[in-house]
Design a protein around this motif. Structure first.
Motif, PDB file in Angstrom:
ATOM      1  N   UNK A  85       0.835  -1.210   0.000  1.00 44.93           N
ATOM      2  CA  UNK A  85       0.000   0.000   0.000  1.00 44.93           C
ATOM      3  C   UNK A  85       0.866   1.255   0.000  1.00 44.93           C
ATOM      4  N   UNK A  86       1.947   1.229   0.779  1.00 46.18           N
ATOM      5  CA  UNK A  86       2.868   2.364   0.795  1.00 46.18           C
ATOM      6  C   UNK A  86       3.456   2.579  -0.598  1.00 46.18           C
ATOM      7  N   UNK A  87       3.878   1.467  -1.190  1.00 45.80           N
ATOM      8  CA  UNK A  87       4.482   1.567  -2.515  1.00 45.80           C
ATOM      9  C   UNK A  87       3.469   2.080  -3.539  1.00 45.80           C
ATOM     10  N   UNK A  88       2.246   1.549  -3.509  1.00 46.61           N
ATOM     11  CA  UNK A  88       1.233   1.913  -4.503  1.00 46.61           C
ATOM     12  C   UNK A  88       0.825   3.367  -4.368  1.00 46.61           C
ATOM     13  N   UNK A  89       0.558   3.785  -3.131  1.00 44.45           N
ATOM     14  CA  UNK A  89       0.128   5.175  -2.944  1.00 44.45           C
ATOM     15  C   UNK A  89       1.239   6.157  -3.295  1.00 44.45           C
ATOM     16  N   UNK A  90       2.493   5.758  -3.070  1.00 44.61           N
ATOM     17  CA  UNK A  90       3.623   6.615  -3.443  1.00 44.61           C
ATOM     18  C   UNK A  90       3.683   6.788  -4.959  1.00 44.61           C
ATOM     19  N   UNK A  91       3.503   5.645  -5.675  1.00 44.54           N
ATOM     20  CA  UNK A  91       3.567   5.689  -7.130  1.00 44.54           C
ATOM     21  C   UNK A  91       2.370   6.429  -7.752  1.00 44.54           C
ATOM     22  N   UNK A  92       1.225   6.418  -7.060  1.00 46.44           N
ATOM     23  CA  UNK A  92       0.007   6.992  -7.646  1.00 46.44           C
ATOM     24  C   UNK A  92      -0.337   8.363  -7.048  1.00 46.44           C
TER      25      UNK A  92
ATOM     26  N   UNK B 195      -8.291  -4.686   5.041  1.00 46.46           N
ATOM     27  CA  UNK B 195      -8.746  -3.306   4.871  1.00 46.46           C
ATOM     28  C   UNK B 195      -8.394  -2.461   6.086  1.00 46.46           C
ATOM     29  N   UNK B 196      -8.548  -3.043   7.269  1.00 49.64           N
ATOM     30  CA  UNK B 196      -8.206  -2.306   8.491  1.00 49.64           C
ATOM     31  C   UNK B 196      -6.706  -2.030   8.561  1.00 49.64           C
ATOM     32  N   UNK B 197      -5.903  -3.016   8.150  1.00 51.51           N
ATOM     33  CA  UNK B 197      -4.453  -2.870   8.263  1.00 51.51           C
ATOM     34  C   UNK B 197      -3.898  -1.784   7.344  1.00 51.51           C
ATOM     35  N   UNK B 198      -4.528  -1.585   6.186  1.00 50.56           N
ATOM     36  CA  UNK B 198      -4.002  -0.574   5.263  1.00 50.56           C
ATOM     37  C   UNK B 198      -4.858   0.690   5.238  1.00 50.56           C
ATOM     38  N   UNK B 199      -5.854   0.763   6.127  1.00 50.05           N
ATOM     39  CA  UNK B 199      -6.760   1.916   6.128  1.00 50.05           C
ATOM     40  C   UNK B 199      -6.023   3.217   6.414  1.00 50.05           C
ATOM     41  N   UNK B 200      -5.047   3.167   7.322  1.00 49.71           N
ATOM     42  CA  UNK B 200      -4.307   4.388   7.667  1.00 49.71           C
ATOM     43  C   UNK B 200      -3.582   4.952   6.453  1.00 49.71           C
ATOM     44  N   UNK B 201      -2.923   4.051   5.706  1.00 52.14           N
ATOM     45  CA  UNK B 201      -2.155   4.506   4.555  1.00 52.14           C
ATOM     46  C   UNK B 201      -3.057   5.014   3.434  1.00 52.14           C
ATOM     47  N   UNK B 202      -4.160   4.316   3.147  1.00 50.51           N
ATOM     48  CA  UNK B 202      -5.052   4.744   2.063  1.00 50.51           C
ATOM     49  C   UNK B 202      -5.772   6.040   2.426  1.00 50.51           C
ATOM     50  N   UNK B 203      -6.189   6.176   3.678  1.00 51.39           N
ATOM     51  CA  UNK B 203      -6.834   7.427   4.105  1.00 51.39           C
ATOM     52  C   UNK B 203      -5.865   8.595   4.052  1.00 51.39           C
ATOM     53  N   UNK B 204      -4.622   8.337   4.448  1.00 54.92           N
ATOM     54  CA  UNK B 204      -3.607   9.388   4.402  1.00 54.92           C
ATOM     55  C   UNK B 204      -3.399   9.876   2.973  1.00 54.92           C
ATOM     56  N   UNK B 205      -3.346   8.911   2.027  1.00 53.34           N
ATOM     57  CA  UNK B 205      -3.160   9.284   0.625  1.00 53.34           C
ATOM     58  C   UNK B 205      -4.380  10.019   0.087  1.00 53.34           C
ATOM     59  N   UNK B 206      -5.582   9.567   0.481  1.00 54.69           N
ATOM     60  CA  UNK B 206      -6.817  10.179  -0.035  1.00 54.69           C
ATOM     61  C   UNK B 206      -7.038  11.576   0.522  1.00 54.69           C
ATOM     62  N   UNK B 207      -6.553  11.822   1.738  1.00 60.83           N
ATOM     63  CA  UNK B 207      -6.783  13.109   2.391  1.00 60.83           C
ATOM     64  C   UNK B 207      -5.659  14.115   2.129  1.00 60.83           C
ATOM     65  N   UNK B 208      -4.617  13.698   1.405  1.00 60.86           N
ATOM     66  CA  UNK B 208      -3.488  14.586   1.161  1.00 60.86           C
ATOM     67  C   UNK B 208      -3.924  15.756   0.280  1.00 60.86           C
ATOM     68  N   UNK B 209      -3.247  16.882   0.486  1.00 61.52           N
ATOM     69  CA  UNK B 209      -3.538  18.103  -0.292  1.00 61.52           C
ATOM     70  C   UNK B 209      -3.066  17.903  -1.734  1.00 61.52           C
ATOM     71  N   UNK B 210      -3.983  17.918  -2.742  1.00 64.63           N
ATOM     72  CA  UNK B 210      -3.571  17.670  -4.129  1.00 64.63           C
ATOM     73  C   UNK B 210      -2.616  18.739  -4.666  1.00 64.63           C
TER      74      UNK B 210
END
Length: 820
Positions: free
Chosen positions: A717-724, A798-813
């Motif tokens: 998840x870290x890798x994917x959100x970093x790349x996307x 889903x619970x384990x990666x929720x922090x990382x996905x929420x962090x990516x979704x809430x980041x300032x574009x």
């Protein structure tokens, strides 16, 4: 150069503390599990490996075949030993021996006011010098040649000798007397050193075999000439000559047995087999002198668990390291620009992996100390923490360290060292997201969740099977029942009757019975019976139980026809179970009442007076066998007092008071005997200790595998959100909500978990179906087991990666697009 590698590796690991901690945790879990499992497997496979020519030593065991039902016994008829020794060719040694009482009393004559008395002792056998030719001991005093040549001679191990004669050296113990069960007086003629390697031959007292022919107290048990009686107290070990045929030896043994048939039943259905010494510690069908039995399948499964947990840790490391590569891209580019070679980079990354693995190994060594205590109920008592520091274990740990370093570190090192410096410096975010590496990471994640989901399904099924085993209706009432064994050494029926009468007077006791073992017990007695209907003869191996007129009432046994045994029936009339009734050819139980059976035990015909509904005599591993119940008017020395406590009593204090009253009565009748009792429901539950231990192990393995897999998923998840990052920023600018972004990111991971489930389900179904075949009665593999697995793993993921996905979704574009 190497020193610089370690300095740089240490700086890198400390710089990325979160990744380092996750990697060390995952590897430490796998390594500590591997260490403990290695100790268990190495311990069990080391039993009796030290015997000279051990590959030529066998135990002769008995197999019974009654229709489609198989029975096993580790013993043989008592007279078989001498006949094999005299008549069978191709043998180097034949060593019969008899196992003495399991609760013998040992005393030493003394002028002191309180002479030494040991109660309930075991590990005592009657043997001759052939035993010591087969199982080699170091002699400390006396001579092997004549130590057991005469009646009433005794050889002791050094440990037993010091217990009986403390402070006296071995030479001075020779000639002293020891008394067994107040009637067998023997003289010490030899002392041997205790076997110092892992062995199932833990006997400590060796009484001369010829003593059985001269002592009336034990002659009936150990010197009988009855070919029809097979008991596990009569053991027979042989050592075949070099080049001899096992098949020939086995054929000769069976021919001897058949020659003593005298046209009696049972000889066709009983056959002898040769059990290798290497199987003694592992074969539950025959046992190993009532000691702990290991299971080869379980040991191999443990190795599989260790391998899977290590694999999960390595996969986790690869995923997290490659995910971290984007963060280290600039470092790689700079080092290559100033002249760093690919070989140097590979060495650097492998050094980091080795350093991290070493820390995980040291942490594992500490964890093992506490895990051995945590799993003390599962791990054999012979395993200690000090075994971790033996040369063999040390070599295993070194190989483990090298293997994990190579498996975990080589691929990330090859990938990251191949980056081109121009591309890295131009755009370091894209260097690790293209090509086959992305698919490999996804594939490794799928492998992780295949393993995790197989563990989850196994845990659910094993838990369900254990519940089934403990709660299935066994055909008798096991609640609020306890039993006591009258002393084997005190053969006095008056004492038994006095005890019964006193127990009946206790208000908390609803019913008392005297007989042999409870309806379900580990101990079994069997005989051969025949039935002739005028056209054909039916021969059956029949289990035997005896109880007085209250036995049926106390255990709630249900009669289908006829009546229960009474005192006037003695052994002339019996009740049979449904299985036996059907084997005799009677569909209607009432038709079997009144029929006569031939019995090898009594030599006289016995009458069927009733048919009882089937109940389980053994664990649910075994099928229900043909059974005959007779009146228990003390036909055997070791009787059992069965006590039914009133179910209306509530609260532990009432139970405690009842047991205290029972103990008072026991001490009034058997003042010199220890008071010991067993609750029947606890006895039944003990059949499944192995399964319960397996369940506990699976619970831990499942939790750890899911935890490690989720760490790997977090890395992906870290890798994917970093790349996307750029894609997420554009989507947010175009109006995508946080929920939509989270769903988009999570869907890719859910697909991987579902793919893992599609692979794991058939693997788990096959493995679990094979495991269930170990039980004659078992639960089924139901749909909810698979549905529960996929739902639970998806939710946990889903619970384990929720922090990382929420962090990516809430980041300032704006920030993400500006950085791009």
């Amino acid at each position: 150069m190497i020193r610089n590698y370690y300095k740089t590796a240490l700086r890198s690991l400390l710089k990325h503390k979160a990744f380092t901690l996750i990697n060390i945790s995952g590897l430490a879990i796998g390594i500590s599990a591997a260490m403990i499992i290695y100790l268990v497997v190495q311990y069990d496979f080391s039993f009796d490996k030290f015997h000279q020519d051990g590959d030529r030593i066998y135990r002769i065991v008995s197999n019974f075949n009654s229709k489609d039902l198989l029975g096993y016994n580790s013993g043989v008829p008592a007279p078989l030993g001498e006949s094999v020794r005299a008549q069978v060719t191709g043998l180097e040694q034949a060593a019969p021996f008899f196992i003495f009482d399991h609760d013998a009393h040992i005393s030493v004559p003394s002028s002191a006011s309180n002479p030494l008395l040991l109660k309930k002792q075991n590990q005592i056998i009657l043997a001759d010098d052939a035993y010591f030719k087969l199982i080699r001991y170091q002699w400390l005093a006396g001579s092997q040649k004549n130590a057991l040549a005469k009646p009433y001679q005794l050889v002791l191990t050094a440990a037993r000798a010091q217990l009986l004669f403390p402070g006296i050296n071995s030479a001075n113990i020779i000639g002293k007397q020891v008394i067994y069960n107040d009637s067998l007086k023997v003289t010490v003629s030899g002392i041997v050193a205790d076997l110092d390697q892992n062995t199932d031959f833990t006997f400590q007292d060796f009484i001369s075999l010829s003593s059985a022919d001269h002592n009336p107290g034990i002659q009936a048990d150990y010197a009988n000439k009855n070919w029809n009686n097979t008991s596990d107290v009569n053991q027979l070990f042989i050592k075949i000559s070099k080049g001899s045929s096992l098949a020939s030896v086995q054929k000769q043994v069976n021919a001897i047995y058949q020659s003593h048939s005298e046209n009696r039943a049972g000889f066709k259905s009983q056959m002898f087999a040769l059990q290798p010494l290497s199987d003694l510690h592992f074969d539950a069908n025959y046992g190993n002198f009532n000691q702990r039995i290991a299971n080869r399948k379980v040991l191999y499964s443990l190795l599989g668990v260790a391998a899977f947990l290590l694999l999960l840790g390595c996969i986790n490391f690869i995923n997290l390291t490659t995910a971290q590569s984007a963060l280290r891209a600039k470092e790689i580019g700079v080092r290559k620009t100033i002249g760093g070679t690919r070989k140097q980079l590979i060495s650097q990354f492998l050094t980091e992996t080795f350093l991290l693995t070493t820390v995980a190994t040291l942490l594992s060594a500490v964890m093992v100390y506490y895990l051995l205590k945590l799993f003390s109920g599962f791990i054999p008592t012979g395993i200690t923490y000090s075994m971790l520091f033996t040369p063999g274990t040390g070599l295993f740990i070194i190989l483990l360290l090298a293997g994990i370093t190579s498996l975990s570190g080589l691929y990330p090192a090859l990938v990251m060292s191949a980056y081109q410096p121009v591309q890295i410096i131009k755009n370091q975010r894209t260097v690790s997201g293209k090509g086959n590496t992305q698919y490999l990471r996804q594939g490794l994640t799928v492998v992780q969740f295949v393993i995790a989901q197989v563990f989850v399904m196994a845990t659910l099924l094993v838990s369900n099977q254990i519940y089934y085993l403990l709660h299935k209706d066994l055909g008798f009432d096991k609640d609020a029942k306890l039993y006591l064994r009258t002393p084997y050494s005190q053969v006095n029926t008056n004492h038994q009757n006095v005890l019964l009468n006193k127990l009946k007077a206790i208000p908390q006791i609803s019913l008392v019975s005297l007989g042999t073992d409870p309806p379900s017990s580990r101990g079994t007695m069997s005989t051969h019976m025949t039935y002739k209907d005028g056209k054909k003869e039916t021969e059956s191996i029949v289990y035997l139980k005896f109880g007085d007129e209250n036995y049926f009432k106390l255990y709630g046994l249900q009669l289908l026809a006829g009546r229960s045994p009474e005192k006037r029936d003695t052994l002339k009339r019996i009740v049979i179970n449904e299985t036996f009734c059907k084997e005799l050819g009677f569909r209607n139980p009432a038709n079997a009442v009144g029929k006569m059976l031939g019995s090898n035990d009594t030599g006289k015909p016995v009458e069927i007076i009733g048919v009882v509904k089937d109940f389980h005599q053994l664990s649910l591993h075994a099928p229900i066998m043909p059974l005959a119940l007779g009146y228990g008017d003390s036909p055997y020395r070791n009787m059992v007092v069965h006590i039914g406590l009133g179910k209306q009593m509530q609260g532990s204090s009432n139970w405690h008071e009842a047991i205290m009253e029972i103990e008072k009565v026991w001490k009034q009748v058997y003042s010199q005997e220890d008071f010991e009792y067993t609750f029947l429901d606890e006895s039944v539950a003990s059949y499944y200790t192995s399964e319960q231990n397996t369940g506990k192990l699976l619970n831990w393995a499942t939790g750890l595998s899911v935890f490690i897999s989720c760490l790997g998923l977090l890395g992906l998840a870290i890798h994917t959100t970093t790349q996307r990052t750029k894609e997420i920023g554009i989507r947010k600018v175009m109006g995508a909500t946080i929920a939509q972004i989270v769903s988009m990111l999570s869907l890719d991971f859910v697909k991987l978990i579902i793919l893992a489930f599609i692979i794991a389900a058939p693997i788990a179904w096959y493995a679990l179906n094979q495991w269930l075949q170990n039980f004659a009665y078992h639960t089924s593999i139901s749909f909810w087991l698979f549905a529960g697995t996929v739902v639970s793993t998806v939710l946990i993921a889903l619970l384990s990666m929720s922090t990382q996905t929420l962090k990516a979704a809430m980041a300032n574009p704006v920030k993400s697009l500006r950085s791009e």
